[in-house]
Design a protein around this motif. Sequence first.
Motif, PDB file in Angstrom:
ATOM      1  N   GLY A   1       0.794  -1.234   0.000  1.00 36.64           N
ATOM      2  CA  GLY A   1       0.000   0.000   0.000  1.00 36.64           C
ATOM      3  C   GLY A   1       0.823   1.279   0.000  1.00 36.64           C
ATOM      4  O   GLY A   1       0.256   2.362   0.147  1.00 36.64           O
TER       5      GLY A   1
ATOM      6  N   ARG B   1       0.924   6.127  -2.396  1.00 34.32           N
ATOM      7  CA  ARG B   1       0.226   7.422  -2.485  1.00 34.32           C
ATOM      8  C   ARG B   1       1.059   8.488  -3.187  1.00 34.32           C
ATOM      9  O   ARG B   1       2.274   8.608  -2.951  1.00 34.32           O
ATOM     10  CB  ARG B   1      -0.113   7.942  -1.080  1.00 34.32           C
ATOM     11  CG  ARG B   1      -1.552   7.763  -0.666  1.00 34.32           C
ATOM     12  CD  ARG B   1      -2.110   6.448  -1.016  1.00 34.32           C
ATOM     13  NE  ARG B   1      -3.566   6.487  -1.084  1.00 34.32           N
ATOM     14  CZ  ARG B   1      -4.302   5.499  -1.579  1.00 34.32           C
ATOM     15  NH1 ARG B   1      -3.730   4.421  -2.059  1.00 34.32           N
ATOM     16  NH2 ARG B   1      -5.615   5.590  -1.606  1.00 34.32           N
TER      17      ARG B   1
ATOM     18  N   GLY C   1      -8.930  -0.976   4.247  1.00 33.91           N
ATOM     19  CA  GLY C   1      -9.095  -0.214   3.007  1.00 33.91           C
ATOM     20  C   GLY C   1      -9.983   0.983   3.216  1.00 33.91           C
ATOM     21  O   GLY C   1     -10.470   1.233   4.312  1.00 33.91           O
ATOM     22  N   SER C   2     -10.159   1.753   2.138  1.00 36.58           N
ATOM     23  CA  SER C   2     -11.164   2.797   2.247  1.00 36.58           C
ATOM     24  C   SER C   2     -12.481   2.041   2.158  1.00 36.58           C
ATOM     25  O   SER C   2     -12.522   0.949   1.613  1.00 36.58           O
ATOM     26  CB  SER C   2     -10.989   3.845   1.158  1.00 36.58           C
ATOM     27  OG  SER C   2     -11.152   3.291  -0.096  1.00 36.58           O
TER      28      SER C   2
ATOM     29  N   SER D   1      -7.272  -3.100  -7.224  1.00 39.05           N
ATOM     30  CA  SER D   1      -6.430  -2.548  -6.158  1.00 39.05           C
ATOM     31  C   SER D   1      -5.463  -1.519  -6.715  1.00 39.05           C
ATOM     32  O   SER D   1      -5.212  -1.487  -7.909  1.00 39.05           O
ATOM     33  CB  SER D   1      -5.581  -3.669  -5.549  1.00 39.05           C
ATOM     34  OG  SER D   1      -6.240  -4.248  -4.456  1.00 39.05           O
TER      35      SER D   1
ATOM     36  N   CYS E   1      -1.085  -3.864  -3.358  1.00 44.73           N
ATOM     37  CA  CYS E   1      -2.057  -3.940  -2.263  1.00 44.73           C
ATOM     38  C   CYS E   1      -3.092  -5.009  -2.585  1.00 44.73           C
ATOM     39  O   CYS E   1      -3.606  -5.052  -3.696  1.00 44.73           O
ATOM     40  CB  CYS E   1      -2.746  -2.594  -2.066  1.00 44.73           C
ATOM     41  SG  CYS E   1      -3.952  -2.687  -0.732  1.00 44.73           S
TER      42      CYS E   1
ATOM     43  N   ILE F   1      -6.097  -5.324  -1.202  1.00 49.10           N
ATOM     44  CA  ILE F   1      -7.407  -5.022  -0.618  1.00 49.10           C
ATOM     45  C   ILE F   1      -8.552  -4.810  -1.622  1.00 49.10           C
ATOM     46  O   ILE F   1      -9.705  -5.099  -1.325  1.00 49.10           O
ATOM     47  CB  ILE F   1      -7.302  -3.800   0.340  1.00 49.10           C
ATOM     48  CG1 ILE F   1      -6.332  -4.106   1.478  1.00 49.10           C
ATOM     49  CG2 ILE F   1      -8.646  -3.417   0.899  1.00 49.10           C
ATOM     50  CD1 ILE F   1      -6.797  -5.152   2.459  1.00 49.10           C
ATOM     51  N   LYS F   2      -8.270  -4.278  -2.781  1.00 46.70           N
ATOM     52  CA  LYS F   2      -9.297  -4.079  -3.823  1.00 46.70           C
ATOM     53  C   LYS F   2     -10.432  -3.143  -3.392  1.00 46.70           C
ATOM     54  O   LYS F   2     -11.584  -3.571  -3.254  1.00 46.70           O
ATOM     55  CB  LYS F   2      -9.899  -5.416  -4.245  1.00 46.70           C
ATOM     56  CG  LYS F   2      -8.916  -6.344  -4.928  1.00 46.70           C
ATOM     57  CD  LYS F   2      -9.660  -7.537  -5.474  1.00 46.70           C
ATOM     58  CE  LYS F   2      -8.706  -8.540  -6.075  1.00 46.70           C
ATOM     59  NZ  LYS F   2      -9.257  -9.883  -6.118  1.00 46.70           N
ATOM     60  N   CYS F   3     -10.127  -1.887  -3.173  1.00 45.43           N
ATOM     61  CA  CYS F   3     -11.163  -0.916  -2.776  1.00 45.43           C
ATOM     62  C   CYS F   3     -11.956  -0.382  -3.960  1.00 45.43           C
ATOM     63  O   CYS F   3     -13.042   0.142  -3.797  1.00 45.43           O
ATOM     64  CB  CYS F   3     -10.531   0.288  -2.100  1.00 45.43           C
ATOM     65  SG  CYS F   3      -9.733  -0.105  -0.572  1.00 45.43           S
TER      66      CYS F   3
ATOM     67  N   LYS G   1     -14.531   4.286  -6.609  1.00 41.12           N
ATOM     68  CA  LYS G   1     -14.412   3.708  -5.277  1.00 41.12           C
ATOM     69  C   LYS G   1     -15.189   4.587  -4.307  1.00 41.12           C
ATOM     70  O   LYS G   1     -15.548   5.712  -4.632  1.00 41.12           O
ATOM     71  CB  LYS G   1     -12.959   3.541  -4.863  1.00 41.12           C
ATOM     72  CG  LYS G   1     -12.247   4.778  -4.471  1.00 41.12           C
ATOM     73  CD  LYS G   1     -10.882   4.417  -3.898  1.00 41.12           C
ATOM     74  CE  LYS G   1     -10.402   5.574  -3.068  1.00 41.12           C
ATOM     75  NZ  LYS G   1      -9.045   5.495  -2.633  1.00 41.12           N
TER      76      LYS G   1
ATOM     77  N   CYS H   1      -1.047   4.173   2.072  1.00 39.03           N
ATOM     78  CA  CYS H   1      -2.493   4.411   2.004  1.00 39.03           C
ATOM     79  C   CYS H   1      -3.104   4.412   3.399  1.00 39.03           C
ATOM     80  O   CYS H   1      -2.883   3.476   4.183  1.00 39.03           O
ATOM     81  CB  CYS H   1      -3.136   3.321   1.160  1.00 39.03           C
ATOM     82  SG  CYS H   1      -4.923   3.396   1.222  1.00 39.03           S
TER      83      CYS H   1
ATOM     84  N   GLY I   1      -5.933   3.689   4.107  1.00 42.10           N
ATOM     85  CA  GLY I   1      -6.814   2.522   4.200  1.00 42.10           C
ATOM     86  C   GLY I   1      -6.141   1.321   4.853  1.00 42.10           C
ATOM     87  O   GLY I   1      -6.799   0.344   5.209  1.00 42.10           O
ATOM     88  N   LEU I   2      -4.821   1.387   5.006  1.00 41.83           N
ATOM     89  CA  LEU I   2      -4.111   0.294   5.685  1.00 41.83           C
ATOM     90  C   LEU I   2      -3.513   0.771   6.999  1.00 41.83           C
ATOM     91  O   LEU I   2      -2.736   0.070   7.631  1.00 41.83           O
ATOM     92  CB  LEU I   2      -2.988  -0.230   4.782  1.00 41.83           C
ATOM     93  CG  LEU I   2      -3.427  -0.938   3.508  1.00 41.83           C
ATOM     94  CD1 LEU I   2      -2.228  -1.316   2.672  1.00 41.83           C
ATOM     95  CD2 LEU I   2      -4.242  -2.176   3.830  1.00 41.83           C
TER      96      LEU I   2
END
Length: 651
Positions: free
Chosen positions: A74, A77, A247-248, A298, A302, A304-306, A321, A535, A537-538
């Motif tokens: 992740g 950014r 994640g988000s 994702s 990552c 997570i697949k947001c 997303k 991120c 989200g993590l």
Amino acid sequence: MRYAETGYNLEIDLTKGNIERVETDPKLTELHLGGLGTNAKMLWDRVPPETEPFSSDNLLIFSSGLLGGTPAPGANRTIVTTYSPQTLLMGYSMMGGFWAPELKYAGYDKVIFRGKSSNLVYVWINNDKVEIRDASHLHGKGAVETQELIRRELKEPNAQVAAIGLAGENRVYTASIEQGRSSASRLGIGAVMGGKGIKAIAVRGTKDVNLARPAEFMELCNDVLKYIKFRNENPVPNVMTILQGLGSPQEMLHTDEKWHTENFMWGNARTRRKDFWNKEIEKKWKETQETVRTRLISCYNCPIKCGAIISVPGLSTYMMKCFSKLTYAMAAFVDDLDFGFRIAQRASEYGVDGFSTPQVMAFAFELKEAGILTEADFAGCPSDNEGRFFWLLDRIVRREGIGDILANGTYWAAKQIGKGAEEYAHNNIKKHEQLPLKLGMLNPVYFLMYATGEKINITQIEGQFPQSPFMTMEEREGFIKDWIQVPDEKFKQIVLDWEPRGERSNPYYPTVDMSVDIVDWQEKMHYIDDALGVCAGLSSFPLKPPYHIHNYPKLISAATGMDMDEAGLTQAYKRNRTLVRAVNVRRGLRRVDEKPPEDHWKKRFPELEEKLLDAYYKFKGWNNDGVPTKETLKELDLGYVAEDLEQRGII
Ligand code: SF4
């Protein structure tokens, strides 16, 4: 050798057409880490506070974070920083996707734009070869479409492209920067990019990022991945579905929208539709979402697949997303929620922020109903809810007619329209549209985050502490049992004692001091993530994330070779937090600006709110007006900031 970072920035002067590769000072990494921290330092040092956002003297900085492009899951950014045309303060918006790692592999930590190009250009960064290219043939092209056109033109399918659409070109204050699987949407940074004449930045990099102690770092990354797997298999119980995972919010996965549609506000953030959700709507919505969602995706490195690839029949494909799948539909008051997927396709190509833009449009129609805007302002506008939203979106993005005023967001548009329009721009903080949420009882922690946050949007400030108390002691004990992320055991006791009703409930519990402590922890994690390029989200955003204050120092040490511990990381956070505040203070930010919308909570407590602000400022080492004191600045190695503020008579 430099580790984790490349040690070089790319400086591009658009007025002169000059491109330079500049070595950076490693001391700054020790002080500010990277990403947001070094961006803030650059803005402080190089952009005088009198600079207008669209001035050629304003900088537009695209930065990876310190861990960006390393194997840390992740760490992808891109932190985009400039002075925002909307708030007039420092704007920093993040995008995930693949762009920042690619920049690192090309050999740069940041791209810094100054000046302005007289014609529309795009920049092509291909490892050591960097060019400013003509983009006149891309004028008016969609932000998503442009990415593909550039890849084809360059014959480089692996180039990562960040682009603006027509909204950015026309300096619409809600303009976003879009790239493959993410966008930097808030605070009008796409407008600044358009103002500088940059249509897109394409990057391709094939170099390595060096790590100081690679074996140790990989082991720590594997621990992070193991924890992600564990959390995916063990969702947090007794909280809303979207808060259970990492994640988000997993909006593109979940289809139960009872909570959003019945608790968030519709229209211009004013009306709740308490009985909206029913079996029939749920069935139709599930079918719609599962039909248009071709697959979950994702960002770089990552699991997570947001996000999701969205293909609406007859429209080109785009990425979505989070909650923007519903923001347009709710603002337009349509019953047929699939409208959200249809209009978001056009909005993505235009490149606009999916939270602010729908609110601006709903605000306009509210002004029309109130007779403040007239029929003449809407000449040619269809009468149906869907049609009029499409119509107005086109006008705003093209800055045509009334759209030219609305393109400046609700705060500035209301000022320009006058005739009482300011009463209708009711959902702003620091001149910026907030989530369309209106709640009952004041939550002291959220009050502070809303009021004082400089990332502006609440979803980017909140995080690891539960949003509301658990109903039973059993639930509370269950929650704190494996809460390894807490920086201090005292937070567990707060969760145990926090009640939904009675003496130990909002607004007086968590107490003022506890609220300040909680907010400081949330902020700390966000500022660290934004400097590292990891991120949220993590880390800072979900409950019980894989990154936290206890493992971050080890990861930073192994990646960079710096000797980092929790105390050192906390000091770097405080320095960055205070520097961002100082940048904004120098641009006029004061206590009077730090307030949530009047109607955000039904039950307000003015005396308590003042006490919360007093305590927060004191905790931070700022004076009662929210200005960092000389002593605090010196203690954080920001003596030069103190001198400047002193010379200006601010402290
Ligand atoms: S958690 Fe989601 S938003 Fe964050 S990097 Fe992973 S896929 Fe992207």
